[in-house]
Design a protein around this motif. Sequence first.
Motif, PDB file in Angstrom:
ATOM      1  N   PRO A  74       0.782  -1.241   0.000  1.00 13.55           N
ATOM      2  CA  PRO A  74       0.000   0.000   0.000  1.00 13.55           C
ATOM      3  C   PRO A  74       0.815   1.293   0.000  1.00 13.55           C
ATOM      4  CG  PRO A  74      -0.010  -0.998   2.171  1.00 13.55           C
ATOM      5  CD  PRO A  74       0.812  -1.895   1.313  1.00 13.55           C
ATOM      6  N   ALA A  75       2.124   1.208  -0.018  1.00 14.77           N
ATOM      7  CA  ALA A  75       2.913   2.446  -0.045  1.00 14.77           C
ATOM      8  C   ALA A  75       3.007   2.980  -1.470  1.00 14.77           C
ATOM      9  CB  ALA A  75       4.296   2.202   0.534  1.00 14.77           C
ATOM     10  N   ASN A  76       3.393   2.104  -2.381  1.00 15.97           N
ATOM     11  CA  ASN A  76       3.549   2.528  -3.778  1.00 15.97           C
ATOM     12  C   ASN A  76       2.851   1.595  -4.757  1.00 15.97           C
ATOM     13  OD1 ASN A  76       5.334   4.896  -3.494  1.00 15.97           O
ATOM     14  ND2 ASN A  76       6.745   3.395  -2.603  1.00 15.97           N
ATOM     15  N   TRP A 128      -2.743   0.533  -4.300  1.00 13.63           N
ATOM     16  CA  TRP A 128      -3.499   1.396  -3.378  1.00 13.63           C
ATOM     17  C   TRP A 128      -3.082   2.856  -3.525  1.00 13.63           C
ATOM     18  CZ3 TRP A 128      -7.575  -0.584  -0.942  1.00 13.63           C
ATOM     19  CH2 TRP A 128      -7.632  -1.977  -0.750  1.00 13.63           C
ATOM     20  N   ALA A 132      -4.956   5.860  -5.259  1.00 11.93           N
ATOM     21  CA  ALA A 132      -5.893   6.771  -4.583  1.00 11.93           C
ATOM     22  C   ALA A 132      -5.228   8.121  -4.332  1.00 11.93           C
ATOM     23  CB  ALA A 132      -6.364   6.150  -3.272  1.00 11.93           C
ATOM     24  N   ARG A 133      -3.943   8.079  -3.982  1.00 12.04           N
ATOM     25  CA  ARG A 133      -3.240   9.342  -3.697  1.00 12.04           C
ATOM     26  C   ARG A 133      -2.974  10.128  -4.967  1.00 12.04           C
ATOM     27  NH1 ARG A 133       0.414   5.960  -0.951  1.00 12.04           N
ATOM     28  NH2 ARG A 133       2.221   6.898  -1.975  1.00 12.04           N
ATOM     29  N   ARG A 191       6.661   6.608  -7.877  1.00 11.12           N
ATOM     30  CA  ARG A 191       6.206   5.217  -8.034  1.00 11.12           C
ATOM     31  C   ARG A 191       4.709   5.102  -7.799  1.00 11.12           C
ATOM     32  NH1 ARG A 191       9.879   2.560  -3.793  1.00 11.12           N
ATOM     33  NH2 ARG A 191       8.592   0.714  -4.126  1.00 11.12           N
ATOM     34  N   THR A 245       8.142  -0.722   3.802  1.00 13.88           N
ATOM     35  CA  THR A 245       7.298  -0.921   2.625  1.00 13.88           C
ATOM     36  C   THR A 245       7.540   0.159   1.580  1.00 13.88           C
ATOM     37  OG1 THR A 245       5.632  -1.986   4.003  1.00 13.88           O
ATOM     38  CG2 THR A 245       4.916  -1.235   1.842  1.00 13.88           C
ATOM     39  N   PHE A 246       7.918   1.339   2.042  1.00 18.11           N
ATOM     40  CA  PHE A 246       8.192   2.408   1.067  1.00 18.11           C
ATOM     41  C   PHE A 246       9.428   2.092   0.219  1.00 18.11           C
ATOM     42  CE2 PHE A 246       5.198   4.783   3.568  1.00 18.11           C
ATOM     43  CZ  PHE A 246       4.583   5.591   2.620  1.00 18.11           C
ATOM     44  N   TRP A 258       0.278  -2.398   7.039  1.00 16.62           N
ATOM     45  CA  TRP A 258      -0.350  -2.261   5.716  1.00 16.62           C
ATOM     46  C   TRP A 258      -1.776  -1.728   5.842  1.00 16.62           C
ATOM     47  CZ3 TRP A 258       1.183  -5.981   1.209  1.00 16.62           C
ATOM     48  CH2 TRP A 258       2.565  -5.908   1.014  1.00 16.62           C
ATOM     49  N   LEU A 306      -1.387   1.914   6.233  1.00 13.69           N
ATOM     50  CA  LEU A 306      -1.066   2.570   4.956  1.00 13.69           C
ATOM     51  C   LEU A 306      -2.300   2.660   4.055  1.00 13.69           C
ATOM     52  CD1 LEU A 306       2.439   0.992   4.198  1.00 13.69           C
ATOM     53  CD2 LEU A 306       1.957   3.389   4.760  1.00 13.69           C
ATOM     54  N   ILE A 307      -3.111   1.619   4.092  1.00 13.76           N
ATOM     55  CA  ILE A 307      -4.359   1.676   3.308  1.00 13.76           C
ATOM     56  C   ILE A 307      -5.250   2.798   3.845  1.00 13.76           C
ATOM     57  CG2 ILE A 307      -6.510   0.442   2.782  1.00 13.76           C
ATOM     58  CD1 ILE A 307      -4.856  -2.153   2.686  1.00 13.76           C
ATOM     59  N   TRP A 340      -4.281   5.451   5.322  1.00 11.03           N
ATOM     60  CA  TRP A 340      -3.679   6.729   4.904  1.00 11.03           C
ATOM     61  C   TRP A 340      -4.086   7.056   3.453  1.00 11.03           C
ATOM     62  CZ3 TRP A 340       1.268   7.024   1.911  1.00 11.03           C
ATOM     63  CH2 TRP A 340       1.662   8.340   1.683  1.00 11.03           C
ATOM     64  N   ASN A 341      -3.986   6.043   2.590  1.00 10.06           N
ATOM     65  CA  ASN A 341      -4.425   6.256   1.195  1.00 10.06           C
ATOM     66  C   ASN A 341      -5.888   6.672   1.150  1.00 10.06           C
ATOM     67  OD1 ASN A 341      -2.136   5.633  -0.537  1.00 10.06           O
ATOM     68  ND2 ASN A 341      -2.261   3.550   0.269  1.00 10.06           N
TER      69      ASN A 341
END
Lengths: 831, 122
Positions: A26-28, A31, A34-35, A158, B20-21, B56, B59-60, B62-63
Amino acid sequence: MTLGAVLYVGSRPIGTAPPLGGLLEPANGVWALARAATLPADASGAIPGLTGAVTVEYDERGVPHVFASNVHDAARAIGYVHARDRLFQLELQTRAVAGTIAELAGARAAPLDRTARAQGLADAADRAWSAFPDTSVAKRLAVAYAEGVNAYIDAMPRAALPFEFRLMGKAPQRWEPRYTAYLFMRMGLTLGYSDSELRRPTIEELVGAEAADALFPAEHPLQDPIQPNGTAGVRADWKPLPPPRPRAPQVATSERAAGVSPWGEALTGSDDVASADERRRYLDDAAVGSNNWVVSPRRSASGHALLAGDPHLALSLPAIWYQAHIVVPDTLDVYGATLLGAPIPPIGFSRALAWTVTNTGADVADYFVETVNDSASPTQYRLDGEWKPLRLRVETIRDNRGRSVAVDTIRETHRGPMLHRDGKWISRRWTVTDGHDAIRPLFGVAMASSVRDALTALDSFNAPAQNFALADSAGHIGLRSTGLFPIRSAKAPRGDVLIDGSRSENDWQGRWRVQDYPQAYDPPQGFASSANQQPKDPRVDRRFLGADWPSPWRAMRINTLLRADSAATPNSMRLMQVDAYSAQPEWFVPAVVAAASGDTALASAAALLDSWNRSYRAEERAPVLFEALMAELAALTWDELLLPASPSGGSPAGARRRVDTPQSSILAGLLRQPESEWWDDRSTRDIREHRDDILRRALGDAWRSVNSRLGPLGDAWARGATRRANVRHLLLPNSPLSRPNVPIPAGGPGSLTPSSGDGNHSASWRMVVELGNPVRAWGIYPGGQSGNPVSPRYDDLLGRWSAGSLDSLRTPRAAGELTRSQRTARLVLRP
Amino acid sequence: MTRALILRTVLVAAAFAAGTFIAWWMVPVAAAAFGYMTARDRGGPIVAGLAAILAWGGLIAWNAMVGPATEVAALLGGVLQVRPSAVYVLTLAFAGLAAVCAAVLGRAAYGVLPGAERGQAD
């Protein structure tokens, strides 16, 4: 073991699924889309090569307004914003021309790639590109554009990687300047391709040469041409249709002659998306078609010239068009519908000029039967008694893992690539692959300040031939069919038949002079229009420009409305663009109703048609019956054009295909010959049918068919309930990325808003411009500016397009002119 | 669950989120390290799994605060022909499973690596 499995599915593709780790994180991963759904309010970027800062302000409709200090910086910025919003589309359309989709999507796409390579579009584009001088306008703008695209790719976060790349586990390729030439090849294929010559021998075998000429005539019997002919209204030149006279008792041509792309067939034996049937539907006068018209100041309410245009194309998401406004002080100020891959809009307006296009549909491809030295694997062809070497091009198709999945050898004569069909080797000469520069003339139009200047700039526009409608702020209007129209040899004057390739005297002898193009400049009638009809009255000029022209139903309606309105307004132009009336039924319904009179079984059907006002509005119930009637009528009348059943039994019983279908106006003319042999149904050997027998049977069959499909006459028959637009995603047509079943409030076959049966074609862009001071403009297309499917800008224009609305188009003169509420995002690009 | 355990889980989750980043595989790598370091604690793999799900999931969230994450789930679910909720489950399960398995591996490594044996002797 479990960890191994998790790591494996996380890092390796499984079948067509991408590695799950990168997709789901979900960082890059996905998901993060959405950002990236909305543009940041303020952003900056760098483009190497920029000579100064460029400011891009996005309005509330997501349209970028680019403010640059020179045109090359503007081109760089357009490349950047195209990539920012539509990166996947850029890549897909390029690969479609290059024949490398399989490298992205896997071996399933290999047939498409093989067809593209056989067509030789990328090969022709590469050769044309190499021939452009480095200092040419086209090359300099394309190089600048590429710098912009690549600057975005290099700096792309990314999180912003388009969804489609993620699904395929791929990254975007770098953009090369020559890909701009690929784009125009693609447009040439969409708009300028024809291969009716390849079906012609089959048609002649079935009905004879004389009848074939009459069914698919070079001179359309209904004349309401683009170049005004001095007649106020349509002129009908009906001639009796010669009876069918098969040339041979046994038709040897296989069923493959219809419905299959000859290029795909030549190599793969499989159907292709651009099949003949598809083109047939596209070209059908009733199904699709573009419109444009211009009105002089003396016929407008405001005293300013007006322009309206709505090019009809296959609907897609992302849409084919991308709106952009480019401002270079004292040099360029143009707003238009740009195509992904080119920095200059083919349709648009400036402060002084507006222009738009419809497709000319001229026959600009000819096919030559070649004599070769080896029928299986030729290396030479015969020309003027000498053997000439064939150019051999070996094409290797690779899949998404780099594996070779097909190797084809494409053979070319001096005319172009060859296909192998029914034992013949046939080469093609085509203006599109002759090599052309579309950028320079389009740039010239964008820079022009008058219709005259723009027409001069368009003198060098070759392909695909377009009907350019133009209007300027000085009150001049013009319309010209523009493109390279070949002069055929006196020995082979017609381009709609196969030509003997063994003699060079059969080759093209040159091109039409610009002054001979179909055109109108400030015509006395005070308006000019085009709707894909035959551009020039054959009584004015009998030279061959094409055959099988669409029926002029739309042109007739446009001209009727324009003649009746001496005080046109932008709103009346908008209403015309969604006008629901069709001229087509007027030529059929009275005859059908008369034939059905006295037949009680047909009374309800006849009454429904008879009471119909010929409008395709949402509440009308007769259109569904009329469409079914026309389909039945064509099937019953043109049974002479049915191909024999495949000896291999490939077709189900009763599913024989017509090799081709004459335009509906030919059928309208046949109504005047009630005793013609064409009305005879060949399946009833002992009975000789006449016109009224067929009309009655068609009406009965249509009535039963619609009843069976929709139930008894009721709300389910309403036009609004039976016809929808289907706006499908370019790669995943049956996924949530598509928008199927979009309601269409009005329109149908023969109307100004025609729609094909599958709903896949419609107005790809609607624009109205009033050339006053200031210029005012309105426009809409079915989609949105963003290619990100979760962005609100992905399809935000679709609802208003469907409702027939137009958005007011903003044209700020300088950065900072948009108000805070009008400006949604800002991007500053620096060297 | 003790406060210390909660704090540890949150800290590990933060580390996983940060990793994860860099790349998704940082989660199993970090989880393996965590499993190694907590080899003598019971429940280390469980903590790793929970922390990965928390990371995760966070992070979801946050998105979702920034953009239309629910539409992403609906879109991917539609393409994969599963319910949107399954996309959430799949994402979190993938992270949790990867972390648990990697932590188990890390703990097992503790018993076989030379350095670990010395550490145990100490």
